[in-house]
Motif scaffolding. Structure first.
Motif, PDB file in Angstrom:
ATOM      1  N   PHE A   1      17.177   6.135  -2.062  1.00 11.46           N
ATOM      2  CA  PHE A   1      16.659   7.290  -1.334  1.00 11.46           C
ATOM      3  C   PHE A   1      15.224   7.070  -0.873  1.00 11.46           C
ATOM      4  N   ASN A   2      14.378   6.559  -1.757  1.00 10.89           N
ATOM      5  CA  ASN A   2      12.986   6.346  -1.389  1.00 10.89           C
ATOM      6  C   ASN A   2      12.849   5.350  -0.249  1.00 10.89           C
ATOM      7  N   LYS A   3      13.750   4.383  -0.202  1.00  9.02           N
ATOM      8  CA  LYS A   3      13.684   3.388   0.865  1.00  9.02           C
ATOM      9  C   LYS A   3      14.186   3.938   2.195  1.00  9.02           C
TER      10      LYS A   3
ATOM     11  N   ARG B   1      11.873   6.409   3.671  1.00 10.80           N
ATOM     12  CA  ARG B   1      10.540   5.856   3.872  1.00 10.80           C
ATOM     13  C   ARG B   1       9.483   6.681   3.142  1.00 10.80           C
ATOM     14  N   SER B   2       9.701   6.823   1.851  1.00 16.80           N
ATOM     15  CA  SER B   2       8.786   7.577   1.006  1.00 16.80           C
ATOM     16  C   SER B   2       7.362   7.054   1.160  1.00 16.80           C
ATOM     17  N   GLU B   3       6.406   7.967   1.161  1.00 18.89           N
ATOM     18  CA  GLU B   3       5.009   7.581   1.319  1.00 18.89           C
ATOM     19  C   GLU B   3       4.491   6.771   0.139  1.00 18.89           C
ATOM     20  N   GLY B   4       5.218   6.797  -0.976  1.00 16.67           N
ATOM     21  CA  GLY B   4       4.738   6.126  -2.173  1.00 16.67           C
ATOM     22  C   GLY B   4       5.312   4.760  -2.419  1.00 16.67           C
TER      23      GLY B   4
ATOM     24  N   SER C   1       3.636   5.274  -5.748  1.00 13.33           N
ATOM     25  CA  SER C   1       3.529   6.693  -6.050  1.00 13.33           C
ATOM     26  C   SER C   1       4.773   7.391  -5.505  1.00 13.33           C
ATOM     27  N   HIS C   2       4.732   8.718  -5.451  1.00 14.41           N
ATOM     28  CA  HIS C   2       5.858   9.517  -4.956  1.00 14.41           C
ATOM     29  C   HIS C   2       5.309  10.866  -4.514  1.00 14.41           C
ATOM     30  N   GLU C   3       5.989  11.479  -3.563  1.00 19.01           N
ATOM     31  CA  GLU C   3       5.542  12.776  -3.045  1.00 19.01           C
ATOM     32  C   GLU C   3       5.484  13.846  -4.132  1.00 19.01           C
ATOM     33  N   GLU C   4       6.309  13.711  -5.163  1.00 20.58           N
ATOM     34  CA  GLU C   4       6.415  14.751  -6.184  1.00 20.58           C
ATOM     35  C   GLU C   4       5.557  14.494  -7.418  1.00 20.58           C
ATOM     36  N   THR C   5       4.685  13.515  -7.351  1.00 21.68           N
ATOM     37  CA  THR C   5       3.784  13.271  -8.476  1.00 21.68           C
ATOM     38  C   THR C   5       2.346  13.219  -7.980  1.00 21.68           C
TER      39      THR C   5
ATOM     40  N   GLY D   1       0.798  -1.210   0.000  1.00 17.40           N
ATOM     41  CA  GLY D   1       0.000   0.000   0.000  1.00 17.40           C
ATOM     42  C   GLY D   1       0.835   1.267   0.000  1.00 17.40           C
ATOM     43  N   ILE D   2       0.148   2.403  -0.160  1.00 23.35           N
ATOM     44  CA  ILE D   2       0.792   3.715  -0.117  1.00 23.35           C
ATOM     45  C   ILE D   2      -0.078   4.648   0.715  1.00 23.35           C
ATOM     46  N   THR D   3       0.506   5.754   1.181  1.00 23.85           N
ATOM     47  CA  THR D   3      -0.253   6.819   1.823  1.00 23.85           C
ATOM     48  C   THR D   3      -0.046   8.099   1.032  1.00 23.85           C
ATOM     49  N   PHE D   4      -1.018   9.008   1.126  1.00 26.56           N
ATOM     50  CA  PHE D   4      -0.883  10.295   0.451  1.00 26.56           C
ATOM     51  C   PHE D   4      -1.892  11.277   1.048  1.00 26.56           C
ATOM     52  N   ASN D   5      -1.582  12.558   0.934  1.00 25.88           N
ATOM     53  CA  ASN D   5      -2.476  13.620   1.371  1.00 25.88           C
ATOM     54  C   ASN D   5      -3.208  14.190   0.164  1.00 25.88           C
ATOM     55  N   ALA D   6      -4.500  14.377   0.303  1.00 29.00           N
ATOM     56  CA  ALA D   6      -5.306  14.964  -0.765  1.00 29.00           C
ATOM     57  C   ALA D   6      -6.514  15.648  -0.145  1.00 29.00           C
ATOM     58  N   ASN D   7      -6.725  16.877  -0.547  1.00 30.89           N
ATOM     59  CA  ASN D   7      -7.884  17.641  -0.086  1.00 30.89           C
ATOM     60  C   ASN D   7      -7.979  17.702   1.436  1.00 30.89           C
ATOM     61  N   GLY D   8      -6.808  17.834   2.066  1.00 30.82           N
ATOM     62  CA  GLY D   8      -6.777  17.970   3.506  1.00 30.82           C
ATOM     63  C   GLY D   8      -6.979  16.691   4.280  1.00 30.82           C
ATOM     64  N   ARG D   9      -6.964  15.548   3.617  1.00 37.02           N
ATOM     65  CA  ARG D   9      -7.155  14.263   4.286  1.00 37.02           C
ATOM     66  C   ARG D   9      -5.953  13.360   4.019  1.00 37.02           C
ATOM     67  N   LEU D  10      -5.669  12.491   4.972  1.00 32.61           N
ATOM     68  CA  LEU D  10      -4.613  11.497   4.807  1.00 32.61           C
ATOM     69  C   LEU D  10      -5.261  10.174   4.426  1.00 32.61           C
ATOM     70  N   TYR D  11      -4.823   9.634   3.297  1.00 32.63           N
ATOM     71  CA  TYR D  11      -5.402   8.392   2.796  1.00 32.63           C
ATOM     72  C   TYR D  11      -4.350   7.284   2.731  1.00 32.63           C
ATOM     73  N   MET D  12      -4.853   6.075   2.826  1.00 32.96           N
ATOM     74  CA  MET D  12      -4.061   4.886   2.546  1.00 32.96           C
ATOM     75  C   MET D  12      -4.784   4.115   1.452  1.00 32.96           C
ATOM     76  N   ALA D  13      -4.037   3.643   0.462  1.00 29.73           N
ATOM     77  CA  ALA D  13      -4.636   2.890  -0.641  1.00 29.73           C
ATOM     78  C   ALA D  13      -3.951   1.537  -0.763  1.00 29.73           C
ATOM     79  N   SER D  14      -4.728   0.525  -1.099  1.00 25.69           N
ATOM     80  CA  SER D  14      -4.208  -0.841  -1.174  1.00 25.69           C
ATOM     81  C   SER D  14      -4.790  -1.577  -2.369  1.00 25.69           C
ATOM     82  N   THR D  15      -3.989  -2.478  -2.937  1.00 27.59           N
ATOM     83  CA  THR D  15      -4.477  -3.376  -3.977  1.00 27.59           C
ATOM     84  C   THR D  15      -5.246  -4.529  -3.342  1.00 27.59           C
ATOM     85  N   ASN D  16      -5.856  -5.338  -4.194  1.00 29.43           N
ATOM     86  CA  ASN D  16      -6.579  -6.514  -3.756  1.00 29.43           C
ATOM     87  C   ASN D  16      -6.200  -7.660  -4.680  1.00 29.43           C
ATOM     88  N   LEU D  17      -5.800  -8.779  -4.094  1.00 29.37           N
ATOM     89  CA  LEU D  17      -5.252  -9.870  -4.893  1.00 29.37           C
ATOM     90  C   LEU D  17      -6.289 -10.672  -5.661  1.00 29.37           C
ATOM     91  N   ASN D  18      -7.563 -10.524  -5.336  1.00 28.47           N
ATOM     92  CA  ASN D  18      -8.554 -11.302  -6.087  1.00 28.47           C
ATOM     93  C   ASN D  18      -9.757 -10.505  -6.562  1.00 28.47           C
TER      94      ASN D  18
END
Length: 670
Positions: free
Chosen positions: A659-661, A664-667, A567-571, A521-538
């Motif tokens: 560097f990303n590792k 601990r880049s959010e992406g 993802s990445h903080e700069e994209t 998974g990844i975390t990111f900030n959008a519209n003032g909220r902190l989100y976590m997103a994850s894939t699903n294997l099936n």
């Protein structure tokens, strides 16, 4: 049995031992069996050829065009015409030059006599105390090297069922199969199937390889390797019986003692660990290096992230797993293989520093945020092994037993840097362990006491001792919030919870469907909220969790079930594959993190597995794996989505930006 361990030299290996040893190499992109160094030294110069090929790989002729499909009107305007490379098969060819190189490299490895001095014969894939520099010679045409037989055609009986009147596999008693194994296979794989010059042949080692694949390679062999087809040498019943036999538990329980582990330890060099050491090669930014794991032939490549050119390529142990881990300064990288080997590699001197076999089947490793410790989690034996990060000397072994005294396999180990602790999830018991590596860690009480302020009871020292958090379910996969205060955990049956590492208890249920892959998974900030997103294997969805209320914010449909989300903080975009889908495995979906919508889809190599994205340090370019053998590493402009370069690779299952590792880049995964 152990005292009678076979100590014949590699050259004395039987034909079937060589067959099994070499054929199972590369059976699976995730868990292919690496038999490098098994039996005779394989006359293979694929390492030299691959590096030469990679050097010349920019915009080669014969590439397949990239196709891009806009998925919404908000998609950035971009041309997606491919400038990539073709996927020729020269990387795996063998020549007489390669024979000389392989031979000279293997003469530096410990002799057979030296190996048999240990309780069990243990050998690295080759003497890799020095890595091989990038070659500039052009790849030679594929030839059959001396000692490598051509793959024989299958007879009708070998291709299908046994002819009428012949013995079936089920009719062959296990005792006969065990004798056949000892006669033909034990030289490379050990008399107890624990591995020697080849990896272990146990259910735990073979669990991700389909039985049909094992059968196919034993019958037909593998081109350009010592693994010849054995269909004309063994009966079909014997082939099927032996394949079945190695996939069932041995009659006697197997183990791996501390004495055997210590005997396996090798320290090749003693590096200068001071911060005065600089890279021994020309590079603008050592933190923008990529470490690429190639499962096709069990090698690792180091790539310059500024110029996208290969720096070196070296042989790894069998089936690296769990992703490499780095010291905080990014200089040293640590690998864990499925068959228990942990290796330390110096990215500045391009030399392997040390290695040790910590078990028979290893889950993964974690490196402490102070750079002093490496923790390995095993499924066989069921324990944790703490190593000194400077040279991998074993420090302590932790038997993994829950509060009831029941042993458990390790599901995963991670470093929780802000907490100065390792966090361990158990695969068979509902517990979460925390092991502090802070010398000033407060003591704790393992159970209830009347008044801990009065120091009643006997506390446990906080430094390097496991503290147990009871759970309501077993966690098979988990993900940390950015502050490492919470861990989101999921089981294989789709249940998921949020656990507080502060209060050490459940704080929320996660309404996740299917089989979430939180570890990617990844975390990111959008519209003032902190989100976590994850894939699903099936299921073909991306689940977005609002981390402020632990509710599902959105389910984003994608063409097929995915494995990696990056993802990445700069994209403003997140990239996800659909590699678990047989029909959409070639599709990368681009998600706008601001709108939570898919805005574009890329098919960089139609019909092939496009997966595992990693970004450069600045987020300007995305590197995508073509997980085939031969495969490619494709560099894509993260703003225009145009392909800018492609490097030939041997099934690159993962690539990791230093560097990303270390930051601990959010992406990216940690």
């Amino acid at each position: 049995m152990r005292s009678r361990m076979i100590s014949r030299t590699a050259g004395a290996a039987s034909p079937l031992a060589r067959t099994l040893a070499t054929a199972l190499v590369g059976l699976s992109s995730v868990a292919g069996l690496s038999m490098a160094g098994c039996a005779q030294a394989a006359p293979d110069n694929s390492n030299t050829q691959m590096l030469a090929w990679m050097q010349r790989a920019h915009q080669p002729a014969g590439s397949t065009p990239t196709t891009a499909t806009p998925a919404a009107s908000t998609a950035p305007a971009a041309s997606t015409t491919s400038k990539g490379s073709g996927t020729g098969s020269t990387a795996g060819t063998s020549t007489s030059t390669g024979t000389k190189q392989a031979s000279s490299l293997r003469t530096a490895s410990p002799t057979a006599a030296t190996r048999t001095a240990t309780p069990r014969p243990i050998a690295p894939p080759s003497a890799t105390t020095e890595t091989r520099k990038v070659a500039v010679a052009s790849p030679a045409k594929s030839t059959v090297s001396p000692g490598v037989q051509a793959t024989p055609a299958l007879s009708k009986s070998a291709a299908g069922a046994a002819p009428a009147g012949t013995q079936t596999a089920a009719a062959i008693p296990d005792a006969r199969l065990a004798k056949l194994y000892q006669q033909q296979c034990a030289t490379c794989h050990g008399s107890e199937r624990l591995g020697a010059m080849g990896p272990a042949l146990l259910p735990e080692s073979l669990e991700r390889i389909k039985p049909a694949e094992v059968l196919r390679v034993i019958r037909q062999g593998r081109a350009a390797t010592q693994m010849v087809g054995y269909a004309d040498k063994l009966s079909e019943a014997e082939i099927q019986g032996l394949a079945r036999w190695v996939q069932q538990p041995p009659a006697k329980p197997v183990g791996w003692t501390d004495a055997e582990m210590r005997a396996s330890h090798r320290e090749f060099v003693k590096p200068d660990y001071s911060d005065k050491v600089k890279p021994a090669f020309k590079v603008n930014d050592p933190h923008n290096l990529f470490v690429v794991v190639e499962a096709g032939d069990h090698h690792v490549s180091v790539i310059d992230g500024d110029t996208f050119t290969p720096i070196t390529r070296f042989e790894s142990h069998f089936a690296l797993h769990g992703g490499p881990k780095f010291t905080p300064d990014g200089r040293f990288v640590y690998f864990a293989s499925r068959d228990g080997w942990v290796s330390q590699y110096d990215l500045y001197t391009l030399k392997k520093v040390a290695e040790i076999r910590v078990g028979i089947n290893t889950r993964n490793v974690a490196v402490s945020s102070d750079g002093k410790w490496v923790l390995a989690g095993n499924t066989l034996p069921q324990n944790l092994v703490l190593l000194d990060a400077q040279g991998l000397k074993p420090v302590r072994t932790y038997p993994v037993k829950d509060r009831e005294g029941k042993s458990s396999r390790v599901s995963a180990v991670y470093d929780a840097a802000p907490r100065n602790s390792f966090v361990v999830a158990l695969k068979d018991s509902p517990e979460l362990w925390s092991i502090s590596y802070d010398p000033k860690a407060e003591p704790f009480y393992a159970g209830f006491v009347h008044d801990y302020k009065m120091k009643e009871g006997i506390p446990t020292k906080g430094f390097l001792n496991p503290r147990v958090t009871p759970l309501q379910m077993v966690l098979d996969d988990f993900y940390f919030d950015p502050d490492y205060k919470y861990v989101m955990g999921a089981s294989r049956d789709g249940k998921a919870q949020v656990i507080s590492l502060v209060s050490r208890g459940k704080v929320a249920e996660l309404p996740l469907q299917g089989m979430p892959h939180l570890g990617s998974g990844i975390t990111f900030n959008a519209n003032g909220r902190l989100y976590m997103a994850s894939t699903n294997l099936n299921t073909p969805t991306i689940t977005v969790i609002d981390m402020q209320n632990w509710k599902v914010a959105k389910e984003i449909p994608i063409p097929g079930p995915g494995f990696f989300l990056r993802s990445h903080e700069e994209t403003p975009y997140a990239w996800v594959d659909s590699m678990m889908s047989p029909t959409a495995k070639d599709t990368i979906s681009i998600i706008d993190k601001r709108t939570l919508e898919v805005v574009r889809q890329l098919r960089l190599r139609p019909g092939k597995t496009n997966a595992h994205v990693e970004f450069t340090r600045d987020g300007r370019y995305a590197l995508v794996s073509i997980m085939e053998n031969p495969g490619e590493l494709i560099i894509v402009d993260a703003k225009t989505f145009q392909e800018v370069k492609a490097l030939p690779m041997s099934k690159p299952i993962g690539k990791y930006n230093v560097f990303n590792k270390v930051t601990r880049s959010e992406g990216t995964s940690h």
